[in-house]
Every structure is written in C-alpha cells, then in structure tokens.
Design a protein around this motif. Structure first.
Motif, PDB file in Angstrom:
ATOM      1  N   ALA A   1      11.137  -1.459  -1.769  1.00  0.00           N
ATOM      2  CA  ALA A   1      10.658  -2.752  -2.262  1.00  0.00           C
ATOM      3  C   ALA A   1      11.856  -3.678  -2.422  1.00  0.00           C
ATOM      4  O   ALA A   1      12.967  -3.222  -2.691  1.00  0.00           O
ATOM      5  N   LEU A   2      11.606  -4.968  -2.235  1.00  0.00           N
ATOM      6  CA  LEU A   2      12.684  -5.947  -2.360  1.00  0.00           C
ATOM      7  C   LEU A   2      12.326  -7.001  -3.398  1.00  0.00           C
ATOM      8  O   LEU A   2      11.158  -7.363  -3.547  1.00  0.00           O
ATOM      9  N   ALA A   3      13.366  -7.482  -4.095  1.00  0.00           N
ATOM     10  CA  ALA A   3      13.203  -8.643  -4.964  1.00  0.00           C
ATOM     11  C   ALA A   3      14.250  -9.650  -4.521  1.00  0.00           C
ATOM     12  O   ALA A   3      15.405  -9.278  -4.307  1.00  0.00           O
TER      13      ALA A   3
ATOM     14  N   ILE B   1      10.897   3.366 -11.412  1.00  0.00           N
ATOM     15  CA  ILE B   1      11.511   2.352 -10.547  1.00  0.00           C
ATOM     16  C   ILE B   1      13.029   2.406 -10.744  1.00  0.00           C
ATOM     17  O   ILE B   1      13.506   2.357 -11.876  1.00  0.00           O
ATOM     18  N   MET B   2      13.754   2.561  -9.657  1.00  0.00           N
ATOM     19  CA  MET B   2      15.218   2.497  -9.739  1.00  0.00           C
ATOM     20  C   MET B   2      15.649   1.185  -9.089  1.00  0.00           C
ATOM     21  O   MET B   2      15.243   0.880  -7.972  1.00  0.00           O
TER      22      MET B   2
ATOM     23  N   ARG C   1       0.808  -1.216   0.000  1.00  0.00           N
ATOM     24  CA  ARG C   1       0.000   0.000   0.000  1.00  0.00           C
ATOM     25  C   ARG C   1       0.841   1.265   0.000  1.00  0.00           C
ATOM     26  O   ARG C   1       0.324   2.353  -0.214  1.00  0.00           O
ATOM     27  N   ASN C   2       2.152   1.120   0.203  1.00  0.00           N
ATOM     28  CA  ASN C   2       2.985   2.311   0.132  1.00  0.00           C
ATOM     29  C   ASN C   2       3.185   2.807  -1.297  1.00  0.00           C
ATOM     30  O   ASN C   2       3.706   3.867  -1.516  1.00  0.00           O
ATOM     31  N   PHE C   3       2.796   1.990  -2.237  1.00  0.00           N
ATOM     32  CA  PHE C   3       3.022   2.373  -3.626  1.00  0.00           C
ATOM     33  C   PHE C   3       1.766   2.989  -4.207  1.00  0.00           C
ATOM     34  O   PHE C   3       0.696   2.424  -4.119  1.00  0.00           O
TER      35      PHE C   3
ATOM     36  N   HIS D   1       9.691   6.539  -7.625  1.00  0.00           N
ATOM     37  CA  HIS D   1       8.583   6.142  -6.763  1.00  0.00           C
ATOM     38  C   HIS D   1       8.902   4.839  -6.060  1.00  0.00           C
ATOM     39  O   HIS D   1       8.372   4.535  -5.006  1.00  0.00           O
ATOM     40  N   GLU D   2       9.751   4.096  -6.699  1.00  0.00           N
ATOM     41  CA  GLU D   2      10.112   2.806  -6.109  1.00  0.00           C
ATOM     42  C   GLU D   2      11.624   2.608  -6.235  1.00  0.00           C
ATOM     43  O   GLU D   2      12.179   2.772  -7.307  1.00  0.00           O
TER      44      GLU D   2
END
Ligand code: GTP
Ligand code: MG
Length: 320
Positions: A268-270, A122-123, A110-112, A239-240
């Motif tokens: 965010a994590l991948a 997205i970076m 929800r932070n996005f 934004h991310e």
C-alpha cells in the motif's frame, strides 16, 4: 462498523471534497495555467497542441511513461473526431486520465483482508521526513473514529525525538503507544506492541519505523528483522506494509517507490504533502505505473488531513 466496512465506504464526505480541493490548489493552478498556455491561439487540437500538452504533463510530474499513454489516448480521440476544439480538451483529458487509472489497479484494495485479521498489523516505511509518523497519527485518528481499538508501536528508536513525537500523537488522538528507550531494538518494540495488542484484543496495530534511505542495505535488513519478529506473535503479520512517499519531491517519489517495492513487500502507498506542492501530478503517475494501490493521500498537517485515495474524486478535483 468493522474495519472492512470502513475501507469499503467510498463516497467521500462533502468536507473531504473541500479539503481535497484545497489540498490540490497549487497543483491545479500550475496545471490549468500550463494547459491554457499550451492551447493559446489554437482552436483545434493539432500536433502542436499535443506536443505542448505532453510537455505540460511531464512538467507536472505525471512521469514520462504515463504521459505517453495519456497522449496516445488523446491522439486516438483526435483521429476519430478531426475537429476537436481546444475548449473540449479539458474534459477530454479528465476523462482519459480517469479511464486510464480505472483500468489499472483498482480502488477497492481487494488485496487486504480487512476484518479477517485481529489485530490487523500495519508497518509503515519510507525515507526520512516523508511524513510517516504524521500519517500514522492521522490514520489512528481515522480508525478510532470508527470505533476500532488502535495501538501504535514506536519502533523508530533512532532518535529520541521520534519516540516523543509518536507519543504526542497518541495523546492527541487518544490511542495507546508502546515505546521503549531511544536506541533500543526496533524489533523488540514491535514484538512488545503486538504482544500487548493481542492481550488487549486491539483491532489495529500501526508500527512506526525509522526513516531509511532506500539504498542502505543494513537498514533494509532491519525491516526484515522487524517483520520476522512480529511473525512470532502474529504469524502473517504485517498484513500491510505501507510505504509513505512525499509528493512534493516529484520524480524522487517515483524512484523511492521503485526501490522500496523491490526491497520489501510493500502493498500500500501513501502520498503526503500534496497541499504544499504543484507536483500533485505524481499521484497520477504512481497510481498508473505501480501495481500497488495508492491508498492514502496527505493534504495537510492537521489530524483530519488524511484521505482514502479516490481516483475519480482526485482527477475531478484537479480539473473542475
Ligand atoms: N503540509 C503537509 N505536511 C505534512 C504532511 N504530512 C506530513 N507533513 C509534515 O512533514 C514533516 C515530517 O513529518 P514526519 O511525520 O515527522 O515524517 P517521518 O517520515 O516520520 O520522518 P522521520 O521519522 O524523520 O523519518 C512534519 O513537519 C509534518 O507535519 C502533509 O500531508 N502535508
Ligand atoms: Mg517519524
């Protein structure tokens, strides 16, 4: 469908489940065989079994902190239900891990503010070789399949091969790539990419960056510079900030996560390469310990091998 709907869609497709099961095979094998050993010759869950179980979780890269939380929960269950059989341990463990993860940061990202930013920027950051560029290619493919216009920025100008690699991904999945010569200023590439994305009314920009060691101050500062330059085009970009971690490095991934989240505004994590490793438990630990959501997992080298992380599906796959 807009970007927002894409990320809201939670129900995993059947083929995604198959890919997840396959990707987690090694972790699962290791985990289940260790649990079998942990309960060998025991009919009820006693202190010995709990000790063994603790060791199983720690050696499966769940991490000490998260392991202790899980053991505490199982202990509480055992205290309530004195003659808990070892046969019930599997289901119990699955339920408790699922509950633990559900209590922590949510699955809904929800932070996005998807859909509210155009372009959504997205970076992608992380140390060398963790799978940043590959994840970008897969993600671009996923977004494109949802009819979103995607553009990639080749801001890893450190190696000639890096620029070539992302261009290749661009061709492969059919999305535009903005690149300059090797050695050029990464911030300048990022600037160009955003400017052309605005001009072309593209929906998502994904910026690749050079793999950097989390303890190299200069390289970390460079990330700050890329960010500042991007904000000249899109004020609130990125934004991310997606941190990519190699799941097969186990405890190292924890350490990288710690360092990067302290140095940059990762949100965010991948976690990649879960298919080649028995250390998939790392996803449980990272998901529990960091307030930043695990958003994607990589379960192979193919273009379709990136999944939105679904905690429940992940734990189910590990235990079923
Ligand atoms: N098995 C498997 N391999 C992966 C996965 N993700 C990436 N790889 C492989 O990992 C290697 C490194 O991936 P890259 O995408 O080049 O990593 P990078 O972080 O961009 O690397 P640098 O740009 O050098 O920092 C490649 O051989 C990829 O195919 C995954 O989920 N599973
Ligand atoms: Mg790369």
């Amino acid at each position: 469908m807009g970007l927002f709907d894409f990320f809201k869609k939670k129900e995993a497709a059947p083929e995604a489940k198959v890919a997840l099961d396959k990707g987690l095979e090694k972790t699962k094998e290791g985990f289940l065989s260790k649990i079998t050993k942990a309960v060998a010759g025991k009919s009820t869950v006693d202190d010995d079994v709990l000790d063994n179980l603790e060791e199983v979780l720690v050696t499966s890269d769940v991490g000490v902190t998260t392991t202790l939380k899980i053991i505490e929960r199982i202990e509480a269950r055992v205290a309530r239900d004195k003659y808990l059989s070892t046969a019930e341990l599997h289901g119990l463990l699955r339920d408790e891990i699922q509950l633990l993860l559900a209590e922590n940061n949510s699955n809904d990202f929800r932070n996005f503010e998807y859909g509210q930013h155009k372009p959504y920027v997205i970076m992608v950051v992380g140390v060398n070789g963790v799978g940043k560029t590959t994840t970008i290619g897969k993600l671009a493919n996923k977004l494109k399949a949802e009819n979103l216009k995607v553009v990639l920025g080749a801001a890893d100008t450190f190696r000639a091969a890096a620029v070539e690699q992302i261009k290749l991904w661009g061709e492969r999945v059919g999305v535009r790539v903005v690149a300059q010569a090797m050695g050029s200023d990464p911030a300048s590439v990022a600037f160009d990419t955003l400017q052309s994305a605005v001009a072309n009314q593209e929906d998502v920009v994904i910026i690749d960056t050079a793999g950097r060691l989390h303890n190299k101050v200069g390289l970390m500062n460079e990330l700050g510079k890329i960010k500042n330059v991007m904000q000249k085009v899109v004020p609130n970009a990125p934004h991310e900030i997606l941190l990519v971690l190699d799941g097969s490095t186990g405890q190292n991934a924890f350490e990288q996560c710690k360092q990067f989240t302290e140095a940059t505004d990762v949100n965010a994590l991948a976690i990649t390469k879960l298919d080649g490793t028995a250390k998939g438990g790392v996803v449980i630990g990272i998901s529990d310990q960091f307030k930043i959501p695990v958003k994607y997992i990589g379960v192979g080298e193919g273009v379709d091998d990136l999944q939105l992380f679904d905690k429940k599906a992940f734990v189910d796959s590990l235990f079923n």
